[in-house]
Design an enzyme around this catalytic site. Structure first.
Site, PDB file in Angstrom:
ATOM      1  N   ILE A  64     -89.715  31.482   8.156  1.00 33.01           N
ATOM      2  CA  ILE A  64     -89.913  31.639   9.609  1.00 33.01           C
ATOM      3  C   ILE A  64     -89.714  33.099  10.044  1.00 33.01           C
ATOM      4  CG2 ILE A  64     -89.356  29.249  10.256  1.00 33.01           C
ATOM      5  CD1 ILE A  64     -86.578  30.342  11.218  1.00 33.01           C
ATOM      6  N   THR A 128     -76.894  22.726  17.805  1.00 35.19           N
ATOM      7  CA  THR A 128     -75.789  21.904  17.313  1.00 35.19           C
ATOM      8  C   THR A 128     -74.634  21.881  18.308  1.00 35.19           C
ATOM      9  OG1 THR A 128     -74.034  21.878  15.640  1.00 35.19           O
ATOM     10  CG2 THR A 128     -75.076  23.981  16.007  1.00 35.19           C
ATOM     11  N   ASP A 129     -73.844  20.810  18.262  1.00 39.97           N
ATOM     12  CA  ASP A 129     -72.651  20.756  19.127  1.00 39.97           C
ATOM     13  C   ASP A 129     -71.600  21.782  18.689  1.00 39.97           C
ATOM     14  OD1 ASP A 129     -71.734  19.535  16.783  1.00 39.97           O
ATOM     15  OD2 ASP A 129     -70.825  17.822  17.793  1.00 39.97           O
ATOM     16  N   GLU A 130     -71.756  22.340  17.473  1.00 41.50           N
ATOM     17  CA  GLU A 130     -70.751  23.301  16.991  1.00 41.50           C
ATOM     18  C   GLU A 130     -70.719  24.586  17.809  1.00 41.50           C
ATOM     19  OE1 GLU A 130     -70.615  22.059  12.304  1.00 41.50           O
ATOM     20  OE2 GLU A 130     -70.092  24.067  12.913  1.00 41.50           O
ATOM     21  N   TYR A 154     -71.809  30.331  10.925  1.00 42.29           N
ATOM     22  CA  TYR A 154     -72.913  29.382  11.160  1.00 42.29           C
ATOM     23  C   TYR A 154     -73.059  29.090  12.655  1.00 42.29           C
ATOM     24  CZ  TYR A 154     -75.095  24.838  11.905  1.00 42.29           C
ATOM     25  OH  TYR A 154     -75.879  23.823  12.407  1.00 42.29           O
ATOM     26  N   ALA A 156     -71.859  30.609  15.207  1.00 41.37           N
ATOM     27  CA  ALA A 156     -72.153  31.810  16.005  1.00 41.37           C
ATOM     28  C   ALA A 156     -73.639  32.148  15.918  1.00 41.37           C
ATOM     29  CB  ALA A 156     -71.309  32.984  15.524  1.00 41.37           C
ATOM     30  N   LYS A 158     -76.067  30.015  15.437  1.00 41.19           N
ATOM     31  CA  LYS A 158     -76.812  29.019  16.229  1.00 41.19           C
ATOM     32  C   LYS A 158     -76.649  29.306  17.730  1.00 41.19           C
ATOM     33  CE  LYS A 158     -78.687  25.769  14.774  1.00 41.19           C
ATOM     34  NZ  LYS A 158     -80.081  25.566  14.263  1.00 41.19           N
ATOM     35  N   ARG A 218     -64.994  14.268  13.786  1.00 43.79           N
ATOM     36  CA  ARG A 218     -66.404  14.550  14.023  1.00 43.79           C
ATOM     37  C   ARG A 218     -67.019  13.327  14.706  1.00 43.79           C
ATOM     38  NH1 ARG A 218     -64.619  18.759  13.155  1.00 43.79           N
ATOM     39  NH2 ARG A 218     -65.294  20.421  11.734  1.00 43.79           N
TER      40      ARG A 218
HETATM   41  P1  NAD Z   1     -80.861  21.410   5.818  1.00 43.74           P
HETATM   42  O1  NAD Z   1     -80.035  22.519   5.283  1.00 43.74           O
HETATM   43  O2  NAD Z   1     -80.832  20.088   5.137  1.00 43.74           O
HETATM   44  O3  NAD Z   1     -82.387  21.865   5.901  1.00 43.74           O
HETATM   45  C1  NAD Z   1     -82.774  23.129   6.339  1.00 43.74           C
HETATM   46  C2  NAD Z   1     -84.235  23.329   5.945  1.00 43.74           C
HETATM   47  O4  NAD Z   1     -84.656  24.613   6.457  1.00 43.74           O
HETATM   48  C3  NAD Z   1     -84.468  23.367   4.431  1.00 43.74           C
HETATM   49  O5  NAD Z   1     -85.607  22.612   4.106  1.00 43.74           O
HETATM   50  C4  NAD Z   1     -84.707  24.842   4.130  1.00 43.74           C
HETATM   51  O6  NAD Z   1     -85.536  25.071   3.014  1.00 43.74           O
HETATM   52  C5  NAD Z   1     -85.358  25.305   5.429  1.00 43.74           C
HETATM   53  N1  NAD Z   1     -85.196  26.764   5.656  1.00 43.74           N
HETATM   54  C6  NAD Z   1     -84.054  27.492   5.573  1.00 43.74           C
HETATM   55  N2  NAD Z   1     -84.311  28.784   5.841  1.00 43.74           N
HETATM   56  C7  NAD Z   1     -85.636  28.861   6.144  1.00 43.74           C
HETATM   57  C8  NAD Z   1     -86.488  29.917   6.534  1.00 43.74           C
HETATM   58  N3  NAD Z   1     -86.035  31.180   6.657  1.00 43.74           N
HETATM   59  N4  NAD Z   1     -87.795  29.649   6.779  1.00 43.74           N
HETATM   60  C9  NAD Z   1     -88.287  28.378   6.633  1.00 43.74           C
HETATM   61  N5  NAD Z   1     -87.513  27.345   6.254  1.00 43.74           N
HETATM   62  C10 NAD Z   1     -86.204  27.581   6.021  1.00 43.74           C
HETATM   63  O7  NAD Z   1     -80.426  21.275   7.345  1.00 43.74           O
HETATM   64  P2  NAD Z   1     -80.337  19.981   8.276  1.00 43.74           P
HETATM   65  O8  NAD Z   1     -79.015  19.369   8.134  1.00 43.74           O
HETATM   66  O9  NAD Z   1     -81.568  19.189   8.080  1.00 43.74           O
HETATM   67  O10 NAD Z   1     -80.371  20.684   9.714  1.00 43.74           O
HETATM   68  C11 NAD Z   1     -81.617  20.937  10.370  1.00 43.74           C
HETATM   69  C12 NAD Z   1     -81.332  21.593  11.696  1.00 43.74           C
HETATM   70  O11 NAD Z   1     -80.506  20.758  12.490  1.00 43.74           O
HETATM   71  C13 NAD Z   1     -80.587  22.923  11.583  1.00 43.74           C
HETATM   72  O12 NAD Z   1     -81.119  23.810  12.531  1.00 43.74           O
HETATM   73  C14 NAD Z   1     -79.143  22.567  11.931  1.00 43.74           C
HETATM   74  O13 NAD Z   1     -78.495  23.672  12.518  1.00 43.74           O
HETATM   75  C15 NAD Z   1     -79.354  21.459  12.937  1.00 43.74           C
HETATM   76  N6  NAD Z   1     -78.291  20.448  13.026  1.00 43.74           N
HETATM   77  C16 NAD Z   1     -77.828  19.816  11.907  1.00 43.74           C
HETATM   78  C17 NAD Z   1     -76.875  18.814  12.033  1.00 43.74           C
HETATM   79  C18 NAD Z   1     -76.352  18.070  10.832  1.00 43.74           C
HETATM   80  O14 NAD Z   1     -75.405  17.295  10.957  1.00 43.74           O
HETATM   81  N7  NAD Z   1     -76.915  18.238   9.651  1.00 43.74           N
HETATM   82  C19 NAD Z   1     -76.385  18.468  13.293  1.00 43.74           C
HETATM   83  C20 NAD Z   1     -76.868  19.150  14.421  1.00 43.74           C
HETATM   84  C21 NAD Z   1     -77.835  20.125  14.269  1.00 43.74           C
HETATM   85  O1  DAU Z   2     -71.633  19.087  14.327  1.00 41.65           O
HETATM   86  C1  DAU Z   2     -72.907  19.374  13.839  1.00 41.65           C
HETATM   87  C2  DAU Z   2     -72.789  20.122  12.525  1.00 41.65           C
HETATM   88  O2  DAU Z   2     -72.324  19.180  11.573  1.00 41.65           O
HETATM   89  C3  DAU Z   2     -74.097  20.746  12.069  1.00 41.65           C
HETATM   90  O3  DAU Z   2     -74.482  21.741  12.987  1.00 41.65           O
HETATM   91  C4  DAU Z   2     -73.970  21.361  10.669  1.00 41.65           C
HETATM   92  O4  DAU Z   2     -75.219  21.829  10.215  1.00 41.65           O
HETATM   93  C5  DAU Z   2     -73.461  20.269   9.731  1.00 41.65           C
HETATM   94  O5  DAU Z   2     -73.243  20.830   8.448  1.00 41.65           O
HETATM   95  C6  DAU Z   2     -72.163  19.668  10.256  1.00 41.65           C
HETATM   96  O6  DAU Z   2     -71.076  20.624  10.203  1.00 41.65           O
HETATM   97  P1  DAU Z   2     -69.606  20.214   9.706  1.00 41.65           P
HETATM   98  O7  DAU Z   2     -68.910  21.414   9.222  1.00 41.65           O
HETATM   99  O8  DAU Z   2     -68.922  19.370  10.716  1.00 41.65           O
HETATM  100  O9  DAU Z   2     -70.044  19.234   8.476  1.00 41.65           O
HETATM  101  P2  DAU Z   2     -69.466  19.046   6.990  1.00 41.65           P
HETATM  102  O10 DAU Z   2     -70.125  17.830   6.444  1.00 41.65           O
HETATM  103  O11 DAU Z   2     -69.516  20.293   6.204  1.00 41.65           O
HETATM  104  O12 DAU Z   2     -67.934  18.696   7.270  1.00 41.65           O
HETATM  105  C7  DAU Z   2     -67.567  17.574   8.051  1.00 41.65           C
HETATM  106  C8  DAU Z   2     -66.044  17.522   8.092  1.00 41.65           C
HETATM  107  O13 DAU Z   2     -65.559  17.197   6.787  1.00 41.65           O
HETATM  108  C9  DAU Z   2     -65.392  18.837   8.460  1.00 41.65           C
HETATM  109  O14 DAU Z   2     -64.217  18.587   9.215  1.00 41.65           O
HETATM  110  C10 DAU Z   2     -65.011  19.449   7.109  1.00 41.65           C
HETATM  111  C11 DAU Z   2     -64.698  18.225   6.265  1.00 41.65           C
HETATM  112  N1  DAU Z   2     -64.981  18.354   4.824  1.00 41.65           N
HETATM  113  C12 DAU Z   2     -66.223  18.747   4.447  1.00 41.65           C
HETATM  114  C13 DAU Z   2     -66.545  18.886   3.113  1.00 41.65           C
HETATM  115  C14 DAU Z   2     -67.920  19.342   2.685  1.00 41.65           C
HETATM  116  C15 DAU Z   2     -64.008  18.024   3.896  1.00 41.65           C
HETATM  117  O15 DAU Z   2     -62.881  17.630   4.244  1.00 41.65           O
HETATM  118  N2  DAU Z   2     -64.325  18.169   2.571  1.00 41.65           N
HETATM  119  C16 DAU Z   2     -65.545  18.577   2.131  1.00 41.65           C
HETATM  120  O16 DAU Z   2     -65.771  18.708   0.899  1.00 41.65           O
END
Ligand code: NAD
Ligand code: DAU
Length: 342
Positions: A64, A128-130, A154, A156, A158, A218
């Site tokens: 992108i 994201t809510d973060e 991360y 920051a 977003k 969470r």
């Molecule tokens: P993910 O890491 O599983 O997927 C990210 C995708 O983006 C991958 O396919 C990767 O190849 C692609 N990508 C990364 N850099 C790129 C670039 N420069 N150009 C094109 N493609 C690129 O992430 P996810 O968990 O599916 O999250 C998707 C979106 O949702 C993110 O923006 C994340 O901040 C947001 N989000 C995630 C969560 C969650 O719980 N996972 C919650 C709220 C918001």
């Molecule tokens: O809230 C939305 C966010 O949720 C998204 O924006 C992010 O992309 C997504 O990764 C997620 O962030 P978190 O940091 O909350 O998710 P994670 O699964 O990494 O961690 C969830 C909780 O679990 C957090 O309190 C850290 C804890 N954790 C995580 C891992 C990977 C552990 O205790 N052990 C672990 O090994």
């Protein structure tokens, strides 16, 4: 409607594409999808292998941040952009913050500028809510007007992107909308995040590394509920608005861990308390009354049911996650885990 989905080979993006296309290639609407994805470690075309023959779906490998490529794709007559592309893992952002700034901030600016030039009719930034930071134990959930207080590179990055999106709406009247969702879980989630990591480690009888005291909270939402919310925003969302999306599923990490072990019939002795994540946010909770009221969306999956279904998915897709865990990811994970051992 032709939609440019960025990051569609990742967890939420691939679920969203499947959601739009529907189980029997019966689209939820008249959509054509162009998926632009760089295929980083988190992008996986296996997630979309069943769509390779679909005439309404096309894949382009690319970044992108590559303005020329984005321009050329928009020239093909795109109506809307949904930006999922991001570096998404908080722990990785502690090691490689520059990568997060590049994709999550610079990449968003490149998309905005190209979209503005091509008069794209709708731009949805998946945030994201973060970005709101951490909540005290009894405080009400984040609202759309809660102050931004991101605590990791991360979050920051977003938040910075959200401010850029806001500025394009205020300055140019650019038709952008921001969504801020809580923690997703479900099929195709990369096994670095809490739920898929703990399910797959438990299946391998490996330790489940619980950060700190395990009492961080969470708000968990099934990815399909998130996809439904994004479709509602695409169809009915108002330009310049922010919509919070939550699952009404607040749990401590210990509660999630114990449920996973119970569902799998594995012993609690697999849990290993490790050094806490630096800057670890204590609690997230989301007030999603705005999207409920204005767009008629609510989460539908009860967490217990969603988690049991997710465990079943990982049991059935053994090859998918074993291939990921035995690849380049293994070295990152092992180093990261060793560093955390007390
Ligand atoms: P993910 O890491 O599983 O997927 C990210 C995708 O983006 C991958 O396919 C990767 O190849 C692609 N990508 C990364 N850099 C790129 C670039 N420069 N150009 C094109 N493609 C690129 O992430 P996810 O968990 O599916 O999250 C998707 C979106 O949702 C993110 O923006 C994340 O901040 C947001 N989000 C995630 C969560 C969650 O719980 N996972 C919650 C709220 C918001
Ligand atoms: O809230 C939305 C966010 O949720 C998204 O924006 C992010 O992309 C997504 O990764 C997620 O962030 P978190 O940091 O909350 O998710 P994670 O699964 O990494 O961690 C969830 C909780 O679990 C957090 O309190 C850290 C804890 N954790 C995580 C891992 C990977 C552990 O205790 N052990 C672990 O090994």
């Amino acid at each position: 409607m032709k939609i440019l989905v960025t990051g569609g080979a990742g967890f939420i993006g691939s679920n969203f594409i499947h959601f739009l296309i529907g189980p029997d290639n019966t689209f939820q609407g008249d959509f054509e999808i162009l998926n632009l994805d760089k295929l980083t470690y988190a992008g996986n075309l296996e997630n979309l292998a069943d769509l390779s023959q679909s005439k309404n779906y096309h894949f382009v490998k690319g970044d992108i941040c590559d303005g020329k490529l984005v321009e050329s794709l928009l020239q093909s007559g795109v109506d809307a952009i949904i930006n999922f592309a991001a570096e998404s893992h908080v722990d990785r952002s502690l090691y490689e913050p520059d990568l997060f700034i590049q994709t999550n901030v610079v990449g968003v600016q490149v998309l905005l500028q190209a979209a503005l030039r091509h008069r794209i009719k709708k731009f949805i930034q998946i945030s994201t809510d973060e970005v709101y930071g951490s909540l005290p134990p009894d405080a009400p959930g984040f609202r759309e007007d809660t102050q931004l207080s991101p605590n990791s590179p991360y979050s920051a990055s977003k938040a910075a992107a959200d401010l850029l999106v806001r500025s394009y709406f205020k300055t140019y009247g650019f038709p952008a909308i921001i969504t801020r969702c809580s923690n997703n879980y479900g099929p195709f989630q990369f096994p670095e995040k809490l739920i898929p990591l703990f399910i797959t480690n438990a299946l391998e009888d490996k330790p489940l590394p619980v950060y700190g005291d395990g009492l961080n909270v969470r708000d968990w939402i099934h990815v399909e509920d998130h996809c439904r919310a994004i479709l509602a925003v695409l169809e009915k969302g108002k330009e310049g608005e922010i919509y919070n999306i939550g699952g009404d599923g607040e749990r401590t990490n210990l509660e999630i861990t114990e449920t996973i072990l119970d569902v799998l019939g594995k012993p609690k002795s697999l849990m290993r308390y490790v050094t806490d994540r630096p800057g670890h946010d204590r609690r997230y909770a989301v007030d999603f009354s705005k999207i409920q009221r204005e767009l008629g969306w609510s989460p539908a999956y009860p967490l217990k049911e969603g988690l049991a279904q997710t465990v079943q998915w990982y049991l059935r897709h053994d090859e998918w996650w074993r291939r990921i865990k035995s690849g380049a990811y293994r070295d990152f994970y092992q180093k990261h885990y060793q560093e955390r051992l007390p």
